[in-house]
Design an enzyme around this catalytic site. Structure first.
Site, PDB file in Angstrom:
ATOM      1  N   GLY A   1       0.758  -1.240   0.000  1.00 27.08           N
ATOM      2  CA  GLY A   1       0.000   0.000   0.000  1.00 27.08           C
ATOM      3  C   GLY A   1       0.790   1.292   0.000  1.00 27.08           C
TER       4      GLY A   1
ATOM      5  N   GLU B   1       4.346  -6.474   1.787  1.00 30.57           N
ATOM      6  CA  GLU B   1       4.069  -6.907   0.409  1.00 30.57           C
ATOM      7  C   GLU B   1       3.727  -5.727  -0.497  1.00 30.57           C
ATOM      8  OE1 GLU B   1       1.222  -9.950   1.657  1.00 30.57           O
ATOM      9  OE2 GLU B   1      -0.416  -8.559   1.274  1.00 30.57           O
ATOM     10  N   PRO B   2       4.699  -4.839  -0.709  1.00 28.62           N
ATOM     11  CA  PRO B   2       4.439  -3.681  -1.561  1.00 28.62           C
ATOM     12  C   PRO B   2       4.527  -4.033  -3.044  1.00 28.62           C
ATOM     13  CG  PRO B   2       6.676  -3.590  -0.718  1.00 28.62           C
ATOM     14  CD  PRO B   2       6.077  -4.869  -0.211  1.00 28.62           C
TER      15      PRO B   2
ATOM     16  N   ARG C   1       3.230  -1.201  -5.857  1.00 29.71           N
ATOM     17  CA  ARG C   1       3.374   0.089  -6.528  1.00 29.71           C
ATOM     18  C   ARG C   1       4.671   0.811  -6.196  1.00 29.71           C
ATOM     19  NH1 ARG C   1      -1.183   3.308  -7.695  1.00 29.71           N
ATOM     20  NH2 ARG C   1      -2.253   2.101  -6.101  1.00 29.71           N
TER      21      ARG C   1
ATOM     22  N   ARG D   1      -5.590   3.568 -15.451  1.00 26.03           N
ATOM     23  CA  ARG D   1      -5.719   4.242 -14.159  1.00 26.03           C
ATOM     24  C   ARG D   1      -6.469   5.586 -14.216  1.00 26.03           C
ATOM     25  NH1 ARG D   1      -2.362   5.661 -11.030  1.00 26.03           N
ATOM     26  NH2 ARG D   1      -3.359   4.809  -9.177  1.00 26.03           N
TER      27      ARG D   1
ATOM     28  N   TYR E   1      -9.664   5.483 -11.889  1.00 28.00           N
ATOM     29  CA  TYR E   1      -9.530   6.107 -10.558  1.00 28.00           C
ATOM     30  C   TYR E   1      -9.345   7.615 -10.645  1.00 28.00           C
ATOM     31  CZ  TYR E   1      -7.728   1.297 -10.057  1.00 28.00           C
ATOM     32  OH  TYR E   1      -7.529  -0.053 -10.131  1.00 28.00           O
TER      33      TYR E   1
ATOM     34  N   CYS F   1     -13.379   4.647 -28.039  1.00 28.32           N
ATOM     35  CA  CYS F   1     -14.721   5.240 -28.084  1.00 28.32           C
ATOM     36  C   CYS F   1     -15.396   5.261 -26.721  1.00 28.32           C
ATOM     37  CB  CYS F   1     -15.562   4.490 -29.100  1.00 28.32           C
ATOM     38  SG  CYS F   1     -14.735   4.415 -30.682  1.00 28.32           S
ATOM     39  N   GLU F   2     -14.828   5.968 -25.797  1.00 25.02           N
ATOM     40  CA  GLU F   2     -15.378   6.132 -24.449  1.00 25.02           C
ATOM     41  C   GLU F   2     -14.939   7.512 -23.977  1.00 25.02           C
ATOM     42  OE1 GLU F   2     -16.615   3.566 -22.170  1.00 25.02           O
ATOM     43  OE2 GLU F   2     -16.269   1.818 -23.449  1.00 25.02           O
TER      44      GLU F   2
ATOM     45  N   TYR G   1       0.545  -1.299 -12.110  1.00 26.90           N
ATOM     46  CA  TYR G   1      -0.862  -1.284 -12.523  1.00 26.90           C
ATOM     47  C   TYR G   1      -1.017  -0.609 -13.889  1.00 26.90           C
ATOM     48  CZ  TYR G   1      -1.074  -2.549  -7.639  1.00 26.90           C
ATOM     49  OH  TYR G   1      -0.840  -3.173  -6.439  1.00 26.90           O
TER      50      TYR G   1
HETATM   51  N1  LLP Z   1      -1.204  -7.033  -0.825  1.00 31.24           N
HETATM   52  C1  LLP Z   1      -2.508  -7.201  -1.121  1.00 31.24           C
HETATM   53  C2  LLP Z   1      -3.279  -8.208  -0.396  1.00 31.24           C
HETATM   54  C3  LLP Z   1      -3.114  -6.399  -2.095  1.00 31.24           C
HETATM   55  O1  LLP Z   1      -4.405  -6.565  -2.381  1.00 31.24           O
HETATM   56  C4  LLP Z   1      -2.334  -5.427  -2.787  1.00 31.24           C
HETATM   57  C5  LLP Z   1      -2.931  -4.573  -3.810  1.00 31.24           C
HETATM   58  C6  LLP Z   1      -0.974  -5.305  -2.462  1.00 31.24           C
HETATM   59  C7  LLP Z   1      -0.441  -6.118  -1.463  1.00 31.24           C
HETATM   60  C8  LLP Z   1      -0.078  -4.326  -3.122  1.00 31.24           C
HETATM   61  O2  LLP Z   1      -0.510  -3.016  -2.936  1.00 31.24           O
HETATM   62  P1  LLP Z   1       0.434  -1.782  -3.366  1.00 31.24           P
HETATM   63  O3  LLP Z   1       1.666  -1.850  -2.536  1.00 31.24           O
HETATM   64  O4  LLP Z   1       0.748  -1.954  -4.809  1.00 31.24           O
HETATM   65  O5  LLP Z   1      -0.375  -0.597  -3.099  1.00 31.24           O
HETATM   66  N2  LLP Z   1      -5.064  -1.035  -9.531  1.00 31.24           N
HETATM   67  C9  LLP Z   1      -4.985  -0.094  -8.442  1.00 31.24           C
HETATM   68  C10 LLP Z   1      -4.310  -0.678  -7.219  1.00 31.24           C
HETATM   69  C11 LLP Z   1      -4.958  -1.947  -6.711  1.00 31.24           C
HETATM   70  C12 LLP Z   1      -4.244  -2.562  -5.527  1.00 31.24           C
HETATM   71  C13 LLP Z   1      -4.786  -3.913  -5.232  1.00 31.24           C
HETATM   72  N3  LLP Z   1      -4.155  -4.607  -4.150  1.00 31.24           N
HETATM   73  C14 LLP Z   1      -4.291   1.178  -8.927  1.00 31.24           C
HETATM   74  O6  LLP Z   1      -3.883   1.225 -10.093  1.00 31.24           O
HETATM   75  O7  LLP Z   1      -4.158   2.145  -8.184  1.00 31.24           O
END
Ligand code: LLP
Length: 439
Positions: free
Chosen positions: A261, A295-296, A298, A332, A336, A364-365, A393
């Protein structure tokens, strides 16, 4: 009826500020926008556009920075494969000492194919199928993160039938608001994720009694693109409290998966801080004799990627800049309302006077819009641009909507670069399709 181009926001960073905030990017008088030491125009010349380009060096440096922030904590990094699942990216993560967080059979198989050992893989997700659970158990992965009391029973039954026991962590829903976009919030009680906080002691006790599972700890993940430490602190405090509650009941708890996250600065603001995240982990879990995990996704790969595009035309009294990249590549902004920097590849173009334009794709959106009222230097037909921070992503969320083949991918490493995925051929768009005789 078209809305007028929205006013340019005061806090919009300039092209120069966007580049200055990203060490892997630089602008050169002759070569233009350069990723590490490779001019992006050179890659666009060879591959055409749209095309993705990733920086291996940026990915490595970011993983090293995260690991350094965690030094001194008993913490392992499990890269969230969903952010960018390319085999080369997984190899970079593995070489830097990261395991993987996967959410499907496809991701588990990919991680294994990239050489990540099963013992370094965590399987998350609210709807693991029987087939996926069986694969995770037979592969012998590190742990399954269980998202419900119902799933716990299913896993125990499958493991028992296989004659084994599955290591599981219970994903706690701490009911903490991560302060991010609603579509990427996962830690509040209204979301489908995890086990309600108050139910955890009973479910954990049930896990300890079941024959097919061995409960090893807790997991949480409260959302994505989190820019402040406060939600982490709140969630970790709740989780630490739960560990104490469980231990007081005589239950063994040895692992805490702190989730992903961590956000990145899409404008020119600083990224979420791994040091602050590590500090929050230390405050909540220090001295508790827990193996910690993060578990990062992004944060590790987002800033390392760009999407290259070409201006197909400028229409509507210069108001709309139409690119050859679209929402089917980078979803994205449409999904979002995400803001991505847009930088011309040519140095001369990048320094011109700016006017507000809407940057759109050809799909076409109406939601196929990358930016509204964005202050950009004049972009002529044929000019090429990079959409920034597209390493996470990005390609993974692409589709072939409107008959658009998947774009190619290049990887830069220092002064070298290679094509790591070819552009999909048009014929491959329908290669798996069959027309039955009865029509
Ligand atoms: N762990 C779990 C259980 C998750 O569901 C996720 C992301 C992560 C780790 C990794 O999260 P991060 O560190 O990447 O924030 N498509 C969206 C983001 C969806 C995230 C889904 N879960 C976007 O483009 O912003």
């Amino acid at each position: 009826m078209a809305a007028p181009a929205s006013a340019v926001l005061d806090d919009e960073p300039s092209v120069a500020a966007l580049i200055a905030a990203r060490p892997q990017l630089s602008m050169h008088a002759f070569d233009g926008l350069t990723l590490e030491q490779v001019p992006l125009a050179r890659i666009a010349d060879v591959l055409g556009t749209p095309a993705w380009v990733y920086s291996a060096g940026a990915m490595r440096a970011r993983l090293a920075e995260l690991k350094a922030a965690m030094a001194g904590l008993p913490a392992d990094v499990h890269y969230a494969v969903k952010a960018n699942d390319h085999l080369a990216v997984l190899r970079i993560m593995a070489a830097g000492g990261a395991g993987a967080d996967v959410v499907s059979e496809g991701e588990l198989r990919r991680a294994r194919a990239a050489g990540i050992p099963a013992s370094a893989i965590v399987f998350s997700g609210v709807g693991k199928t029987e087939r996926e659970i069986r694969l995770a158990i037979t592969e012998g992965i590190h742990q399954l993160n269980v998202e419900s009391a119902e799933e716990l029973e299913v896993i125990s039954a499958i493991a028992s039938a296989l004659g084994g026991r599955a290591r599981v962590a219970l994903r706690v829903n701490p009911d903490v608001d991560a302060g991010t976009h609603a579509k990427i919030t996962t830690g509040t009680a209204e979301t489908k994720f995890g086990i309600p906080y108050d139910d955890v002691p009973a479910v954990y006790a049930r896990a300890a009694a079941l024959p097919g599972v061995e409960p090893v700890g807790l997991a949480l993940h409260i959302g994505s693109q989190i820019m402040s430490t406060a939600p982490y602190r709140a969630a970790f405090a709740r989780a630490a409290e739960m560990v104490r509650t469980l231990r007081a009941q005589g239950l063994a708890v040895s692992r805490m998966d702190c989730g992903g996250g961590l956000g990145i600065g899409y404008r020119d603001e600083p990224d979420g801080s791994p040091a602050a995240l590590a500090g929050a982990m230390r405050t909540a879990f220090g001295g508790m004799d827990l193996e910690l995990m993060v578990e990062p996704g992004r944060w590790l790969v987002g800033p390392a990627g760009v999407l290259l595009a070409t201006v197909v035309l400028v229409k509507g009294q210069e108001r709309f800049v139409v690119l050859d990249a679209a929402m089917n590549e980078l979803m994205r902004p449409a999904m979002y309302d995400a803001w991505h920097g847009i930088v011309p590849l040519a140095a001369g173009t990048a320094v011109g006077a700016t006017t507000p334009v809407d940057v759109v794709g050809p799909v076409c959106e109406s939601s196929d819009t990358f930016a509204r009222g964005r202050a950009l230097p004049r972009l002529e037909r044929g000019a090429r641009v990079a959409l920034l921070d597209a390493g996470a992503y990005g390609a993974v969320m692409s589709s072939t909507y409107n008959g658009r083949p998947l774009a190619p991918i290049a990887l830069v490493d220092g002064d070298r670069w290679a094509v790591i995925r070819e552009r999909q051929a048009h014929a491959d768009l329908w290669a798996g399709e069959r027309v039955p005789e009865f029509i």
